[in-house]
Design an enzyme around this catalytic site. Structure first.
Site, PDB file in Angstrom:
ATOM      1  N   HIS A 114      65.584  79.900  75.920  1.00 48.16           N
ATOM      2  CA  HIS A 114      64.754  78.798  75.271  1.00 48.16           C
ATOM      3  C   HIS A 114      64.010  79.198  74.082  1.00 48.16           C
ATOM      4  O   HIS A 114      63.841  80.398  73.564  1.00 48.16           O
ATOM      5  CB  HIS A 114      63.747  78.219  76.336  1.00 48.16           C
ATOM      6  CG  HIS A 114      62.546  79.082  76.362  1.00 48.16           C
ATOM      7  ND1 HIS A 114      61.471  78.828  75.382  1.00 48.16           N
ATOM      8  CD2 HIS A 114      62.084  79.963  77.187  1.00 48.16           C
ATOM      9  CE1 HIS A 114      60.320  79.762  75.638  1.00 48.16           C
ATOM     10  NE2 HIS A 114      60.898  80.629  76.784  1.00 48.16           N
ATOM     11  N   CYS A 115      64.083  77.979  73.192  1.00 48.62           N
ATOM     12  CA  CYS A 115      63.346  78.396  71.880  1.00 48.62           C
ATOM     13  C   CYS A 115      62.252  77.460  72.030  1.00 48.62           C
ATOM     14  O   CYS A 115      61.756  76.905  72.992  1.00 48.62           O
ATOM     15  CB  CYS A 115      64.237  78.383  70.718  1.00 48.62           C
ATOM     16  SG  CYS A 115      65.276  76.911  70.626  1.00 48.62           S
ATOM     17  N   ARG A 116      62.023  76.791  70.723  1.00 46.48           N
ATOM     18  CA  ARG A 116      60.852  75.542  70.646  1.00 46.48           C
ATOM     19  C   ARG A 116      61.433  74.342  71.213  1.00 46.48           C
ATOM     20  O   ARG A 116      60.833  73.708  72.052  1.00 46.48           O
ATOM     21  CB  ARG A 116      60.453  75.438  69.305  1.00 46.48           C
ATOM     22  CG  ARG A 116      59.316  74.210  69.115  1.00 46.48           C
ATOM     23  CD  ARG A 116      58.172  74.394  70.041  1.00 46.48           C
ATOM     24  NE  ARG A 116      57.402  75.850  69.824  1.00 46.48           N
ATOM     25  CZ  ARG A 116      56.474  76.191  70.822  1.00 46.48           C
ATOM     26  NH1 ARG A 116      56.206  75.238  71.778  1.00 46.48           N
ATOM     27  NH2 ARG A 116      55.877  77.186  70.559  1.00 46.48           N
TER      28      ARG A 116
END
Length: 204
Positions: A114-116
């Site tokens: 995941h990222c933002r």
């Protein structure tokens, strides 16, 4: 990069509402997932995945509440800080490659990337995985665009077009694909030592 220590697992109550993180999807069945940044409301859903690891591509410190969740569920955290800006140099090739090494190690599966928002940085890492899996470039770019939607970035597409996965081929020398099960044709990556048969002991 951090590693979370072991804690006891817990059973989920039957009435818990399962809410996946934003932009959640399966990359490889029962082994690799992708999403935006998980919130506390997503924790029960993440528990249901029985994750061993999380790969975070954000630069900011991981929230304390999330760290407590990982510790309680014995989940490893691998954090690779990649700037989320639109600059052409925003995706460092070396960092993506190091994250990819963690991603292809089946000992870290099931794993969530995941990222933002689960679009650009996550899309680039998944795209590099697809390149390593010998996907054709058009399919790699199509998958990236699908999750990025109207927010697709030209710099990311150029990065994927130019990414050379040959530097990771040596990491796969001790890995092979093997079909598991009887009727199903489901594959998973195995280390060679997992396939070595132990000597059979017979009584005299």
């Amino acid at each position: 990069m951090g590693v979370i220590l072991e804690e006891e697992e817990c059973e989920l109550p039957n009435d818990v509402v399962m809410v996946p993180p934003p932009n959640f999807s399966t990359v490889e069945d029962n082994s690799v997932y992708r999403s935006g940044f998980p919130q506390p409301s997503n924790f029960p859903f993440l528990q249901s995945l029985k994750l061993k690891s999380i790969i975070c591509l954000c630069t900011e410190p991981y929230p304390e509440e999330n760290l407590e969740f990982l510790k309680y569920n014995n989940i490893k955290l691998f954090q690779f800080g990649i700037d989320g800006t639109k600059e052409p140099t925003a995706i460092p090739r070396s960092t993506i490659t190091e994250a990819l090494k963690i991603l292809i190690d089946v000992r870290n599966h099931p794993v969530l990337i995941h990222c933002r928002r689960g679009k650009h940085r996550t899309g680039c890492l998944v795209g590099c995985l697809r390149i390593l899996q010998n996907w054709c470039l058009s399919s790699v770019l199509e998958e990236y665009k699908h999750y990025a939607g109207t927010k697709s970035r030209l710099t990311d597409l150029v990065f994927l077009e130019k990414y050379d996965a040959s530097c990771l081929r040596h990491c796969l020398q001790n890995l092979i694909y093997q079909y598991q099960g009887y009727g199903s044709r489901k594959r998973r990556l195995l280390y060679k030592e997992e396939l070595v048969q132990k000597p059979r002991i017979t009584s005299a």
